[in-house]
Design an enzyme around this catalytic site. Structure first.
Site, PDB file in Angstrom:
ATOM      1  N   PRO A 147      51.080  39.370  42.276  1.00 15.94           N
ATOM      2  CA  PRO A 147      51.805  39.557  43.542  1.00 15.94           C
ATOM      3  C   PRO A 147      51.216  40.612  44.478  1.00 15.94           C
ATOM      4  CG  PRO A 147      52.953  40.676  41.765  1.00 15.94           C
ATOM      5  CD  PRO A 147      51.789  39.963  41.131  1.00 15.94           C
ATOM      6  N   TRP A 185      47.358  45.321  42.535  1.00 18.74           N
ATOM      7  CA  TRP A 185      45.972  45.834  42.545  1.00 18.74           C
ATOM      8  C   TRP A 185      45.500  45.973  43.989  1.00 18.74           C
ATOM      9  CZ3 TRP A 185      41.832  44.440  38.365  1.00 18.74           C
ATOM     10  CH2 TRP A 185      42.314  44.810  37.108  1.00 18.74           C
ATOM     11  N   ASP A 197      41.811  28.698  45.013  1.00 17.53           N
ATOM     12  CA  ASP A 197      41.186  28.813  43.691  1.00 17.53           C
ATOM     13  C   ASP A 197      39.816  29.448  43.877  1.00 17.53           C
ATOM     14  OD1 ASP A 197      39.826  28.443  41.316  1.00 17.53           O
ATOM     15  OD2 ASP A 197      40.580  26.403  40.996  1.00 17.53           O
ATOM     16  N   LYS A 203      39.455  41.230  33.782  1.00 22.35           N
ATOM     17  CA  LYS A 203      40.327  41.156  32.606  1.00 22.35           C
ATOM     18  C   LYS A 203      39.795  40.084  31.660  1.00 22.35           C
ATOM     19  CE  LYS A 203      44.714  39.540  33.068  1.00 22.35           C
ATOM     20  NZ  LYS A 203      45.799  40.483  32.892  1.00 22.35           N
TER      21      LYS A 203
HETATM   22  C1  LIG Z   1      48.182  38.966  35.945  1.00 17.89           C
HETATM   23  S1  LIG Z   1      48.285  38.168  37.491  1.00 17.89           S
HETATM   24  C2  LIG Z   1      47.487  39.320  38.560  1.00 17.89           C
HETATM   25  C3  LIG Z   1      48.299  40.534  38.891  1.00 17.89           C
HETATM   26  C4  LIG Z   1      47.689  41.338  40.018  1.00 17.89           C
HETATM   27  N1  LIG Z   1      46.450  41.993  39.586  1.00 17.89           N
HETATM   28  C5  LIG Z   1      48.603  42.416  40.518  1.00 17.89           C
HETATM   29  O1  LIG Z   1      48.393  43.575  40.182  1.00 17.89           O
HETATM   30  O2  LIG Z   1      49.538  42.108  41.269  1.00 17.89           O
HETATM   31  C6  LIG Z   1      47.067  36.900  37.323  1.00 17.89           C
HETATM   32  C7  LIG Z   1      46.889  36.022  38.551  1.00 17.89           C
HETATM   33  O3  LIG Z   1      45.689  35.244  38.409  1.00 17.89           O
HETATM   34  C8  LIG Z   1      45.867  34.114  39.238  1.00 17.89           C
HETATM   35  N2  LIG Z   1      44.816  33.125  38.971  1.00 17.89           N
HETATM   36  C9  LIG Z   1      44.571  32.445  37.824  1.00 17.89           C
HETATM   37  N3  LIG Z   1      43.536  31.604  37.997  1.00 17.89           N
HETATM   38  C10 LIG Z   1      43.101  31.750  39.273  1.00 17.89           C
HETATM   39  C11 LIG Z   1      42.071  31.139  40.049  1.00 17.89           C
HETATM   40  N4  LIG Z   1      41.255  30.186  39.530  1.00 17.89           N
HETATM   41  N5  LIG Z   1      41.913  31.515  41.349  1.00 17.89           N
HETATM   42  C12 LIG Z   1      42.731  32.454  41.874  1.00 17.89           C
HETATM   43  N6  LIG Z   1      43.717  33.068  41.187  1.00 17.89           N
HETATM   44  C13 LIG Z   1      43.915  32.719  39.906  1.00 17.89           C
HETATM   45  C14 LIG Z   1      47.270  33.658  38.866  1.00 17.89           C
HETATM   46  O4  LIG Z   1      47.801  32.800  39.844  1.00 17.89           O
HETATM   47  C15 LIG Z   1      48.005  35.003  38.761  1.00 17.89           C
HETATM   48  O5  LIG Z   1      48.703  35.307  39.944  1.00 17.89           O
END
Ligand SMILES: C[S@@+](CC[C@H](N)C(=O)[O-])C[C@H]1O[C@@H](n2cnc3c(N)ncnc32)[C@H](O)[C@@H]1O
Length: 249
Positions: free
Chosen positions: A86, A89, A132, A197
């Site tokens: 959301p 970061w 994406d 990560k």
């Molecule tokens: C753990 S959350 C990130 C939290 C974020 N760092 C924060 O502090 O608010 C992981 C995110 O990775 C995104 N995600 C996963 N695969 C993705 C992709 N191929 N492209 C863009 N975002 C992706 C998901 O939609 C999710 O919102």
């Protein structure tokens, strides 16, 4: 972040941001596992601290710790934040690179957040969503949006939806990290930083080897806000050696 500097590090508990955002306020109809998660979540000191500090989720404290220890963000830098929803970061990055220009005496940086999910606007950040990051058409948009077409720092807290099958989740996340690293020659400035990560597993060593080949330094980092029982480990690589336009150097 006074409490960080004072060394106050509460125990690692809690869950991922998505679950935080789907947790309702009623207890009826919850399974035992959901109830356990909610109890743990509500007691999590990082969740409480995120509320106090107005961060969108507790993950902010992972990046804050990495930055306190390794100084990867500074005013004027361009940051690409992958998997940004959301937005905690991005909040940290905006503050550290002065992307909102709040420090009038410091260089102004830039933060571009990308996610499959919608992200609420944040002053000082530009969001590309839903998008994406592994889609070649999105790479073009990323390059258009970044000043000079490149980032000084690529952050990735991306995570695929977990299936609960550890090896499969590991493979999928490492696949994402690998696709992101493939973009580095087009997007990352030579000398730049890459933080991603991972979930530890069979492909971790091979991926670390790729980082070591492409960066002067690569290390694993386990911030205290990352739950001890989780296989989550961040990989930090600094001093990027390559870049398409600089490949002949
Ligand atoms: C753990 S959350 C990130 C939290 C974020 N760092 C924060 O502090 O608010 C992981 C995110 O990775 C995104 N995600 C996963 N695969 C993705 C992709 N191929 N492209 C863009 N975002 C992706 C998901 O939609 C999710 O919102």
């Amino acid at each position: 972040m006074l409490w960080l500097l004072k060394g106050f590090w509460p125990g690692a508990m809690g869950m991922m941001c998505q679950r935080f955002h789907t947790a309702g306020s009623h207890s009826k109809g919850r399974t035992g596992a959901e109830h356990l998660w909610l109890t743990r979540h509500l007691k999590d000191p990082f969740v409480k601290a995120a509320k106090v500090e107005s961060y969108r989720c507790r993950s902010a404290f992972k990046l804050l710790e990495v930055d306190e220890r390794h100084r990867i963000l500074r005013p004027g830098l361009r940051v690409l934040d992958c998997g940004a929803a959301p937005g905690s970061w991005s909040q940290v990055a905006v503050q550290r690179v002065n992307a909102a220009g709040t420090d009038l005496g410091a260089p102004v940086g830039f933060v571009l957040g990308v996610d499959l999910l919608h992200i609420f606007p944040l002053e000082g950040a530009t969001f590309l969503c839903p998008a994406d990051v592994t889609d070649p058409r999105i790479l073009q948009r990323i390059r258009e949006l970044l000043p000079g077409g490149r980032a000084d720092v690529i952050l990735s807290d991306m995570a695929p939806s977990a299936t609960g099958i550890r090896s499969l989740d590991h493979d999928r996340l490492l696949g994402l990290c690998s696709s992101l690293l493939d973009l580095a020659p087009d997007v990352l400035h030579p000398g730049g930083t890459f933080l991603c990560k991972t979930w530890a597993g069979s492909q971790s060593l091979a991926f670390q080897k790729r980082l070591t080949e492409q960066f002067q330094s690569a290390r694993t980092v386990k911030p205290r806000a990352s739950r001890k029982e989780s296989s989550e480990v961040y990989l930090l690589a600094t001093q990027y050696r390559r870049g398409k336009e600089f490949a002949e150097d």
